[in-house]
Structures are given as C-alpha cells and as structure tokens.
Design an enzyme around this catalytic site. Sequence first.
Site, mmCIF file in Angstrom:
data_model
loop_
_atom_site.group_PDB
_atom_site.id
_atom_site.type_symbol
_atom_site.label_atom_id
_atom_site.label_comp_id
_atom_site.label_asym_id
_atom_site.label_seq_id
_atom_site.Cartn_x
_atom_site.Cartn_y
_atom_site.Cartn_z
ATOM 1 N N TRP A 21 17.485 -25.589 -9.826
ATOM 2 C CA TRP A 21 16.836 -24.335 -9.445
ATOM 3 C C TRP A 21 16.081 -23.721 -10.613
ATOM 4 O O TRP A 21 14.952 -23.255 -10.467
ATOM 5 C CB TRP A 21 17.872 -23.376 -8.886
ATOM 6 N N TYR B 130 18.332 -33.855 -11.986
ATOM 7 C CA TYR B 130 18.428 -32.805 -10.967
ATOM 8 C C TYR B 130 17.322 -32.851 -9.921
ATOM 9 O O TYR B 130 17.521 -32.395 -8.798
ATOM 10 C CB TYR B 130 18.415 -31.428 -11.642
ATOM 11 N N LYS C 64 27.444 -17.663 2.147
ATOM 12 C CA LYS C 64 26.885 -18.757 2.957
ATOM 13 C C LYS C 64 27.281 -20.116 2.392
ATOM 14 O O LYS C 64 27.359 -21.104 3.133
ATOM 15 C CB LYS C 64 25.365 -18.604 3.085
#
Length: 330
Positions: free
Chosen positions: A12, A49, A189
Amino acid sequence: MPRISILGTGAWGTALAAAFVGQGHPVRLWGRNSAICQEISSHHTNRAYLGEARLPAALKASTDLGAVLADAEIVLVVAPAQSTGDLAARISALVPDKAVLIACAKGIDNRTGQMQSELIAAQLPHHPVGVLSGPSFAADVVRGLPTAVTLAMPDLESAQQLARSLSGGAVRIYASDDVTGVQIGGSLKNVMAIAVGICRGGGMGASAEAALITRGYAELVRLGVAMGARADTLMGLSGLGDLVLTCSSELSRNFAYGIAVGSGRDVSGLKLAEGVYTVSIANRIAEDHGIACPVMQTAGLVLSGKMSAAEARTTLMARPIKTESAQQQR
C-alpha cells in the site's frame, strides 16, 4: 504541490507513492528493508509486494528516516497497524512542525485498543492527524485503475483541502470529519473478511457468503456506532464499500487468509492479515460495550484454535431465527 513523505514500502505504501509521483507530487518513500528500497530506486519494482508492476522512475526509497521526513508537509504512515505506535514514537522528533500526519493502516492496536490516529496523536500531540481508508487494492492503484477512498480529519475544511490536494489521476478522495467511523470501518471489515473467507474455504456457496457479509456489516455498524462512529460513514466507502471489496477477491489478504483457514491449509507462510491481530481486541471492545457480535466472536474462536472451521460454519449459519430488524438483533 505539497511535499509528501510516505513511511512504509509494503504494497500500500509503495502504491500510494507511485500514484502521487504520477500526479506530479514530490514524494519521498521510507522503508526498513534496504534491499527493497534499493530495488524501488534502481529497478523500479517491488516484487515482494507488487510482483512485476512497474513503478515510476522518479520514485526513490530510502532507509534514512531523517532524510525522508525533512521538509515534509504531509506524512503518510503506512506501516503495519500493530507497529504504528512504535513508528510514531520513532519519528516524533523528526517530523517538521507544520506537517500533517495521515494514518493509512487498517487495524486496532491489540495492546491498547487505540485507533491508528490515536496512536500517532499520542506521540505527536501538536500535529493534525487524519486517516485515509476505503475500498482499495494496492495492485489496482499501482496500475492506475480507478480507486475512490475517504480522507478524514477532525475538521471537515482541512479534510476537504487535503482531499483536493491529493486527488488526481485515477485516485479520487472524498472528505469526511468522522475520523472514528472511517477507521472502524477499515479495521472491522478485515475481521469480517476472514469470517467470510472461512465460509468460502468450506465451499458453503455464494448465498451463505452474502448472508454472512450482511450480518457482519450489521455487527460492524452496531459496534461502530457504540464506539462513536456515524452510521452514514459506515454506509460509505470506508465501511460498506471496503467490506464488499475485501470479501470479493483473494487479493485481500484477510479474505485469502480466511479461505486458507476454512480449507484446512497451512497459513504459516501467508502474508500479514491485519484482521488476525484486530479480532481479539475488537471482541473485547464489543464485550465492554455490551454489543453482540457473533460473526466476530466466531472468527476469534477459530483464529485462537478454540473452534474448528467446520464448527464455525455450522455455528454461523445456525444462529437462532429472529426478526431482521437491527434493533431486534442486539
């Protein structure tokens, strides 16, 4: 364009850095791993990643925190959620006085029960602290695919200014002043995605998964509101939107982890799934608030080894029949 420092060379952090460089922002990227930093700077990839995705040639990464933070106007903290507090302490003397800090990890600290923004604010109390969250896969962002997320600050005007400044290209950012709600949606979540993944791993079918997502979302809202979130925030990108995305693709580490658990596979070699670390503290917080969260509770029992995946699937789909009203489900 504001000067941006991004802390974290995981999927990210690297994807955000690539997106903002593509918009023309001056970006500095920090990581702990010197080999990954060298690969990003010299070969324009981060294979560990992001596979073979190409990164902008202008993007450079460094292990030198002081150099990366020098003159920063916006600092994005994208370390794993359970290490945010330690990183915030480490940078407290290095962040420029007027810099804004934005938490980008999704998770609740399992030692203190604090949200990501709270962990940062505790170490840098004189800086504005916000959060960036929403339905977003790093693999999509680094490829330039359309992505919409939420940026929350304690005051809406600041959030709007930052959202306008950072939006561009395929990344669209919406402003909010519900810092608590945006973080709770992103944190819980992950736990729900593990539970749904356990059902997928056991081959329960799409109908059961849809029921579980719906019930998990109802839990998320009940607990979120009890913790101070606004219900309308949890209906948006950082709540329902993120839940739907995370429960729909194995690009989600949490969903993939749940599938592996549900199918009886070894999970020791899987990448970090934040929901594994959040589930215990989330259940403790729910208990403290007197909120019934059977989906989260069952996921916690499986992940702690106190219940088998097969037992969990039976438990989740054999709950007592009640009315569907959220009020009646409490």
